[in-house]
Design a protein around this motif. Structure first.
Motif, PDB file in Angstrom:
ATOM      1  N   SER A  91       0.837  -1.210   0.000  1.00 47.01           N
ATOM      2  CA  SER A  91       0.000   0.000   0.000  1.00 47.01           C
ATOM      3  C   SER A  91       0.867   1.254   0.000  1.00 47.01           C
ATOM      4  O   SER A  91       0.574   2.243  -0.687  1.00 47.01           O
ATOM      5  CB  SER A  91      -0.929   0.000   1.207  1.00 47.01           C
ATOM      6  N   ILE A  94       2.493   1.519  -3.534  1.00 46.88           N
ATOM      7  CA  ILE A  94       1.507   1.959  -4.524  1.00 46.88           C
ATOM      8  C   ILE A  94       1.187   3.438  -4.340  1.00 46.88           C
ATOM      9  O   ILE A  94       1.033   4.190  -5.310  1.00 46.88           O
ATOM     10  CB  ILE A  94       0.237   1.101  -4.415  1.00 46.88           C
ATOM     11  N   GLY A  95       1.118   3.881  -3.068  1.00 48.62           N
ATOM     12  CA  GLY A  95       0.888   5.303  -2.820  1.00 48.62           C
ATOM     13  C   GLY A  95       2.021   6.165  -3.354  1.00 48.62           C
ATOM     14  O   GLY A  95       1.791   7.228  -3.940  1.00 48.62           O
ATOM     15  N   GLN A  96       3.263   5.701  -3.166  1.00 54.05           N
ATOM     16  CA  GLN A  96       4.401   6.454  -3.686  1.00 54.05           C
ATOM     17  C   GLN A  96       4.392   6.505  -5.213  1.00 54.05           C
ATOM     18  O   GLN A  96       4.671   7.556  -5.816  1.00 54.05           O
ATOM     19  CB  GLN A  96       5.704   5.824  -3.197  1.00 54.05           C
ATOM     20  N   MET A  97       4.063   5.380  -5.832  1.00 58.38           N
ATOM     21  CA  MET A  97       3.988   5.358  -7.292  1.00 58.38           C
ATOM     22  C   MET A  97       2.902   6.301  -7.801  1.00 58.38           C
ATOM     23  O   MET A  97       3.072   7.000  -8.797  1.00 58.38           O
ATOM     24  CB  MET A  97       3.720   3.936  -7.772  1.00 58.38           C
ATOM     25  N   ARG A  98       1.776   6.328  -7.074  1.00 62.04           N
ATOM     26  CA  ARG A  98       0.702   7.235  -7.481  1.00 62.04           C
ATOM     27  C   ARG A  98       1.164   8.685  -7.386  1.00 62.04           C
ATOM     28  O   ARG A  98       0.883   9.506  -8.262  1.00 62.04           O
ATOM     29  CB  ARG A  98      -0.517   7.009  -6.579  1.00 62.04           C
ATOM     30  N   ASP A  99       1.884   9.020  -6.290  1.00 66.42           N
ATOM     31  CA  ASP A  99       2.371  10.394  -6.132  1.00 66.42           C
ATOM     32  C   ASP A  99       3.375  10.749  -7.220  1.00 66.42           C
ATOM     33  O   ASP A  99       3.373  11.867  -7.746  1.00 66.42           O
ATOM     34  CB  ASP A  99       3.018  10.554  -4.755  1.00 66.42           C
ATOM     35  N   ILE A 101       3.624   9.441 -10.302  1.00 73.63           N
ATOM     36  CA  ILE A 101       2.929   9.598 -11.585  1.00 73.63           C
ATOM     37  C   ILE A 101       2.084  10.866 -11.590  1.00 73.63           C
ATOM     38  O   ILE A 101       2.028  11.600 -12.585  1.00 73.63           O
ATOM     39  CB  ILE A 101       2.068   8.357 -11.869  1.00 73.63           C
ATOM     40  N   GLY A 102       1.420  11.144 -10.455  1.00 72.57           N
ATOM     41  CA  GLY A 102       0.606  12.362 -10.370  1.00 72.57           C
ATOM     42  C   GLY A 102       1.434  13.620 -10.512  1.00 72.57           C
ATOM     43  O   GLY A 102       1.043  14.568 -11.201  1.00 72.57           O
TER      44      GLY A 102
END
Length: 357
Positions: A91, A94-99, A101-102
């Motif tokens: 989790s 995945i949160g770091q990857m989302r940040d 990419i965002g």
């Protein structure tokens, strides 16, 4: 995606591989503690030990399923710990990857949001399809050419020293070549550079039209513009390319008696990116540079005087001698009628007097 975002992605993947490595090592230790090959849950002792333990760690942390059932209390405790750690680790990753990419796509997201909002506004107000198409074209070209909708928004976030350095590197050489600004204080030119605004024009857009009030000076950053005229503006008098300047005389002319009106039509030839300097901004700058203000005022007067006699001479050459008085106006119809009546009456009287004699 910039190098910084790429390194963040690589670092995140590195953390994941390190977590899997630690878990595979712990699984091998647990198997050795229980006894290798003693149960179906522990490592059986066949094949490559690291590869099989790593495979178990991946399936455990990612919770793929299909794992062998633990039997002892130690095995159950170890397996539950793996599940909880896997949920937490993945989790977080995945949160770091989302940040990452965002952050990498934040500019494009802002661009798409702005464009969609503008299109929705035009559709709501039933704007013609042609105008909608031109607006979409402007958005797409602006994003493709400079990667943002407004360069000033990016530069405003920088310290003044950095903004000045960027402005000097980009446009100072161009400003120093303008005859109007030769001899002016270099710091004044730098202040002018900081006030420039970037505007994108679509093919065929008029930058300025003949008769408009001149309030800006233009520097061509990229593309071309054409000075046009004649029927339907089909005649091209001159083409100005990147680095050229036009409209600078309007900055010095007074608005009294329409003195600062444009004298030609200028249209974009293809896509054109222009820097614009507003007349008000120039006046605000010149307050702090009185010597430069005197130089510009003197040059402006010379330019306007040179323009004035030439225009007067051109008008004088059109009419010479008796042509200055113009043709004799025709006699009004009513007076011609009376003239014909009086002449006829006079002739009749002359005949009568002759017969009487």
């Amino acid at each position: 995606m910039t190098k910084a975002y790429i390194w963040r992605v690589i670092r995140t993947i590195g953390y994941l591989l390190f977590a899997l490595h630690i878990n595979s090592c712990l699984y091998y230790v647990a198997s050795a503690y229980q006894g290798i090959g003693t149960t179906k849950w522990v490592y059986s002792g066949h094949g490559n030990a690291y590869l099989r333990c790593y495979y178990f760690a991946v399936r455990t942390l990612i919770n793929i399923g299909g794992l062998p059932e633990p039997y002892t209390v130690f095995e159950i405790t170890f397996q539950l710990t793996n599940f909880f750690v896997g949920v937490f680790v993945f989790s977080s990753l995945i949160g770091q990857m989302r940040d990452v990419i965002g952050a990498a796509t934040a500019g494009e997201t802002y661009f798409r949001t702005s464009m969609d909002a503008c299109v929705a506004y035009m559709v709501t107000n039933r704007i013609p399809k042609l105008v909608q198409h031109r607006v979409r074209t402007w958005y797409n070209y602006t994003w493709a050419s400079q990667g943002m909708l407004d360069e000033s928004e990016l530069l405003e976030q920088m310290p003044l020293v950095m903004r000045t350095a960027i402005a000097v590197d980009i446009n100072l050489a161009t400003f120093q070549k303008i005859d109007l600004f030769k001899g002016c204080d270099n710091q004044m030119l730098v202040d002018m550079l900081l006030r420039l605004k970037s505007i994108v024009y679509l093919p065929g857009d008029f930058v300025c039209k003949k008769g408009d009030i001149g309030k800006e000076m233009y520097i061509i950053k990229a593309g071309e513009v054409q000075v046009v005229g004649g029927p339907d503006n089909k005649i091209v008098f001159v083409t100005l390319k990147a680095g050229c300047v036009f409209g600078e005389i309007s900055l010095l002319q007074s608005s009294a008696n329409g003195g600062n009106r444009r004298t030609a039509n200028v249209a974009a030839h293809g896509f054109a990116n222009l820097f614009v300097l507003d007349k008000k901004d120039l006046n605000d700058i010149l307050i702090h540079y009185p010597e430069s203000q005197k130089i510009l005022a003197r040059k402006g007067r010379k330019l306007m005087k040179a323009k004035g006699p030439a225009a007067a001479k051109a008008e004088g050459e059109k009419k010479k001698g008796l042509e200055l008085f113009g043709p004799k106006p025709p006699t009004p119809k009513m007076l011609r009628a009376f003239g014909r009546f009086n002449r006829k009456a006079f002739l009749e009287k002359l005949k009568i007097s002759t017969n009487m004699e």
